[in-house]
Scaffold this motif. Sequence first.
Motif, short mmCIF file in Angstrom:
data_model
loop_
_atom_site.label_atom_id
_atom_site.label_comp_id
_atom_site.label_asym_id
_atom_site.label_seq_id
_atom_site.Cartn_x
_atom_site.Cartn_y
_atom_site.Cartn_z
N ASP A 88 0.83 -1.20 0.00
CA ASP A 88 0.00 0.00 0.00
C ASP A 88 0.87 1.26 0.00
O ASP A 88 0.60 2.21 -0.76
N VAL A 89 1.91 1.27 0.85
CA VAL A 89 2.80 2.44 0.91
C VAL A 89 3.50 2.67 -0.42
O VAL A 89 3.55 3.81 -0.91
N ARG A 91 2.50 1.68 -3.39
CA ARG A 91 1.51 2.05 -4.40
C ARG A 91 1.21 3.55 -4.32
O ARG A 91 1.09 4.22 -5.35
N LYS A 92 1.11 4.07 -3.10
CA LYS A 92 0.83 5.49 -2.92
C LYS A 92 2.01 6.36 -3.39
O LYS A 92 1.84 7.54 -3.70
N GLU A 93 3.20 5.77 -3.43
CA GLU A 93 4.39 6.47 -3.90
C GLU A 93 4.61 6.28 -5.40
O GLU A 93 5.60 6.74 -5.96
N THR A 268 5.10 7.23 7.25
CA THR A 268 5.42 7.35 5.83
C THR A 268 6.93 7.19 5.62
O THR A 268 7.71 7.36 6.55
#
Length: 280
Positions: A88-89, A91-93, A268
Amino acid sequence: MKWRGRQGSANVEDRRGMGMGGKGMVGGGLGLIIVLIVTLLGGNPGDLLGGLQNAGQGGAAYEETAQDKELAEFVSVVLADTEEVWSDVFRKEGLEYTEPKLVLYSGSVESACGTAGSAVGPFYCPGDQKLYIDLSFYQELQNRFQAPGDFAMAYVIAHEVGHHVQTLLGTTEKLAPLRQKLSEKEYNKVQVRFELQADYMAGVWANHAQSMDLLEQGDLEEAVRAASAVGDDSIQKQSQGYVVPDSFTHGTSEQRMRWFKKGFQNGTIEGGDTFKARAL
């Protein structure tokens, strides 16, 4: 940690009881490889070699105890949680997360980084992108390091996954050239920043685990206690009665706790650049 009854990871490779059939050579060179292997216990190549003398000759047959079975299930669930969080982390990046394998072993194991005995503790090998752990380390956390609790063990796994994150982000490969350019004292300082960043990444994972309502009362304290217990100063005081700051490769207890907490607070990747931090 709320882990019972939840799905584990499919990326667990069980090599317990397989032994090394007499193989005892350490492959891959004794520079960065050894430093990366000993990611928790302070980096003594003698421990790695000594741990192989008996285990590398076949050793006793392995029998899984009820506790080992439970620990294996727990480790698998924690790994699955790290997969969900980091996917998830990333993907957000705008990035893609490649899941690492976790190898369970007993006594000794062969990796792309060479052959290691359980004395080195859990480690991550960037050469094959696998985590390696002898579940007996759980007892060592409780008895030697006085850091009991399932989330203390979860922190250990999350720290090693943090090294995998560093590999995927290209941080790990930047260290190899520095090994040849810097003095041992100066390189150790770089290595400390590398390890503290993995602690930060472990904190990022813990932040998301809390958001997923997986943490129980006291879990965070267990992780912080474990981070403190494996600080270079604590280990050196325990093993030799005094500390040699220039030989630190992982950071002090205070530093390890602080960077884990910082990762937990931020949640983050941003904020975890230990290499640019003026003060650790």
